[in-house]
Design an enzyme around this catalytic site. Sequence first.
Site, PDB file in Angstrom:
ATOM      1  N   LYS A   1       3.615  -3.996   6.021  1.00 29.79           N
ATOM      2  CA  LYS A   1       3.780  -4.041   4.565  1.00 29.79           C
ATOM      3  C   LYS A   1       5.239  -3.793   4.153  1.00 29.79           C
ATOM      4  CE  LYS A   1      -0.203  -5.311   3.239  1.00 29.79           C
ATOM      5  NZ  LYS A   1      -0.344  -6.579   2.496  1.00 29.79           N
TER       6      LYS A   1
ATOM      7  N   SER B   1       0.856  -1.191   0.000  1.00 29.06           N
ATOM      8  CA  SER B   1       0.000   0.000   0.000  1.00 29.06           C
ATOM      9  C   SER B   1       0.888   1.235   0.000  1.00 29.06           C
ATOM     10  CB  SER B   1      -0.839  -0.033   1.268  1.00 29.06           C
ATOM     11  OG  SER B   1      -1.118   1.268   1.719  1.00 29.06           O
ATOM     12  N   SER B   2       0.336   2.342  -0.467  1.00 28.75           N
ATOM     13  CA  SER B   2       1.120   3.582  -0.507  1.00 28.75           C
ATOM     14  C   SER B   2       1.407   4.126   0.895  1.00 28.75           C
ATOM     15  CB  SER B   2       0.404   4.647  -1.345  1.00 28.75           C
ATOM     16  OG  SER B   2      -0.844   4.949  -0.772  1.00 28.75           O
ATOM     17  N   CYS B   3       0.778   3.563   1.927  1.00 23.31           N
ATOM     18  CA  CYS B   3       1.054   4.076   3.281  1.00 23.31           C
ATOM     19  C   CYS B   3       2.404   3.601   3.815  1.00 23.31           C
ATOM     20  CB  CYS B   3      -0.074   3.755   4.237  1.00 23.31           C
ATOM     21  SG  CYS B   3      -0.130   2.043   4.682  1.00 23.31           S
TER      22      CYS B   3
ATOM     23  N   HIS C   1     -12.473   2.476   4.175  1.00 27.38           N
ATOM     24  CA  HIS C   1     -11.762   3.629   3.627  1.00 27.38           C
ATOM     25  C   HIS C   1     -12.774   4.652   3.131  1.00 27.38           C
ATOM     26  CE1 HIS C   1      -8.347   0.734   3.348  1.00 27.38           C
ATOM     27  NE2 HIS C   1      -7.697   1.813   3.736  1.00 27.38           N
TER      28      HIS C   1
ATOM     29  N   TYR D   1      -0.010  -0.935  10.009  1.00 27.20           N
ATOM     30  CA  TYR D   1      -0.171  -1.550   8.692  1.00 27.20           C
ATOM     31  C   TYR D   1       1.072  -1.295   7.841  1.00 27.20           C
ATOM     32  CZ  TYR D   1      -2.441  -2.531   4.209  1.00 27.20           C
ATOM     33  OH  TYR D   1      -2.771  -3.031   2.974  1.00 27.20           O
TER      34      TYR D   1
HETATM   35  P1  GDP Z   1      -5.877   7.055   4.383  1.00 22.98           P
HETATM   36  O1  GDP Z   1      -5.651   7.428   2.952  1.00 22.98           O
HETATM   37  O2  GDP Z   1      -4.963   5.992   4.860  1.00 22.98           O
HETATM   38  O3  GDP Z   1      -5.886   8.268   5.268  1.00 22.98           O
HETATM   39  O4  GDP Z   1      -7.301   6.321   4.444  1.00 22.98           O
HETATM   40  P2  GDP Z   1      -8.849   6.699   4.531  1.00 22.98           P
HETATM   41  O5  GDP Z   1      -9.482   6.277   3.259  1.00 22.98           O
HETATM   42  O6  GDP Z   1      -9.392   6.094   5.783  1.00 22.98           O
HETATM   43  O7  GDP Z   1      -8.959   8.286   4.682  1.00 22.98           O
HETATM   44  C1  GDP Z   1      -8.631   9.169   3.645  1.00 22.98           C
HETATM   45  C2  GDP Z   1      -9.071  10.568   4.000  1.00 22.98           C
HETATM   46  O8  GDP Z   1     -10.498  10.657   3.895  1.00 22.98           O
HETATM   47  C3  GDP Z   1      -8.720  11.038   5.426  1.00 22.98           C
HETATM   48  O9  GDP Z   1      -8.336  12.396   5.363  1.00 22.98           O
HETATM   49  C4  GDP Z   1     -10.052  10.892   6.155  1.00 22.98           C
HETATM   50  O10 GDP Z   1     -10.163  11.773   7.268  1.00 22.98           O
HETATM   51  C5  GDP Z   1     -11.016  11.289   5.046  1.00 22.98           C
HETATM   52  N1  GDP Z   1     -12.406  10.848   5.253  1.00 22.98           N
HETATM   53  C6  GDP Z   1     -13.502  11.631   5.109  1.00 22.98           C
HETATM   54  N2  GDP Z   1     -14.608  10.969   5.431  1.00 22.98           N
HETATM   55  C7  GDP Z   1     -14.230   9.703   5.757  1.00 22.98           C
HETATM   56  C8  GDP Z   1     -14.934   8.547   6.182  1.00 22.98           C
HETATM   57  O11 GDP Z   1     -16.138   8.548   6.338  1.00 22.98           O
HETATM   58  N3  GDP Z   1     -14.195   7.418   6.403  1.00 22.98           N
HETATM   59  C9  GDP Z   1     -12.828   7.399   6.228  1.00 22.98           C
HETATM   60  N4  GDP Z   1     -12.176   6.248   6.445  1.00 22.98           N
HETATM   61  N5  GDP Z   1     -12.127   8.500   5.872  1.00 22.98           N
HETATM   62  C10 GDP Z   1     -12.813   9.624   5.634  1.00 22.98           C
END
Ligand code: GDP
Length: 327
Positions: A155, A122-124, A194, A151
């Site tokens: 990875k 993953s890119s993280c 996500h 995570y």
């Molecule tokens: P990340 O890319 O590892 O940070 O994974 P996420 O997909 O969980 O979050 C991506 C971004 O979307 C972050 O800035 C979150 O705060 C934002 N975000 C906005 N609404 C949501 C939500 O309902 N769920 C999640 N998971 N992220 C959200």
Amino acid sequence: MAGENVLSIARSVTYDISGKRIWVTGHRGMVGSAVVRRLSRESCEIVTAGRTTLDLRRQAEVEAWVAANRPQVVVVAAAKVGGIHANATYPVDFLYDNLAIEANVIHAAFKSGVEKLLFLGSSCIYPREAPQPMAEDALLSGPLEPTNEWYAVAKIAGIKLCQAYRRQHGCDFISAMPTNLYGPGDNFHPTDSHVPAALLRRLHEAKEAALSEVAVWGSGQPRREFLHVDDLADACAFLLKSYSGESHVNVGTGEDVTIADFAERVRRVVGWEGRLVYDTARPDGPPRKVLDVSRLAAMGWRAATPLEEGLRGYYRWFLDNIDHIRQ
Ligand code: GDP
């Protein structure tokens, strides 16, 4: 020095997957199921093992299964995955389960003489402050983003395992690092998913309930890149056939949008007319995450699905599967 040189070489090879027995781990998940769909268009044999048959966290079980089924190719798509909240809530699952799964599958593949293995991360894995877009060599150049370091550490260990088996035993084990994904088979859990799945579901339910306002987590300002999982699966088939090298390879679109822009696109696709509000009590995570995809582009692969089109198909899939999703 020699190691650095080896790492920097992205070698083009030809590996013929036709007629090969390919084990796709994690075939029930979004990524694994997309890889199965994509590989079923090739003349190879796909083998899978359900969760009730095989617990990938148990070394003896994995080694016995691999010895009995003798795959020639392995795709490591099995992983404990989740969004920003899930990572913070289940650190053991994200670290221990993922370390165990990858160590067991990769070692069993080595022991049984698997010809080619593709490990998916993953890119993280990249440092929080990595220069954007993030190139493959940004790995381990700085501290990780704390919201998903469990995570990420697992990875990174997976990438290093593939490199170690290459160096010590000459195994053709490679790694690919996809950006944020969405598509059929996604996890629509209200809090653990996500952002694509979370917003698609929340905005659909807002439409059904005729709500006038919906909360988006964070400030809406972070930037993320979104890749359709079918594009990732296509990149996996491409890499299996045409890449061999120590360095992991980024897989993405190379284009990012703000979360606010993304939420607005999801709102349009769902057809909900209400207002998006931002819940700044929720974490933003890293300010920007976009991959440098020039290495894969130089090999001849590019993502094919425009975001709007991908989101429309994603919503259709969600509607077709809504009863199952809500269970
Ligand atoms: P990340 O890319 O590892 O940070 O994974 P996420 O997909 O969980 O979050 C991506 C971004 O979307 C972050 O800035 C979150 O705060 C934002 N975000 C906005 N609404 C949501 C939500 O309902 N769920 C999640 N998971 N992220 C959200």
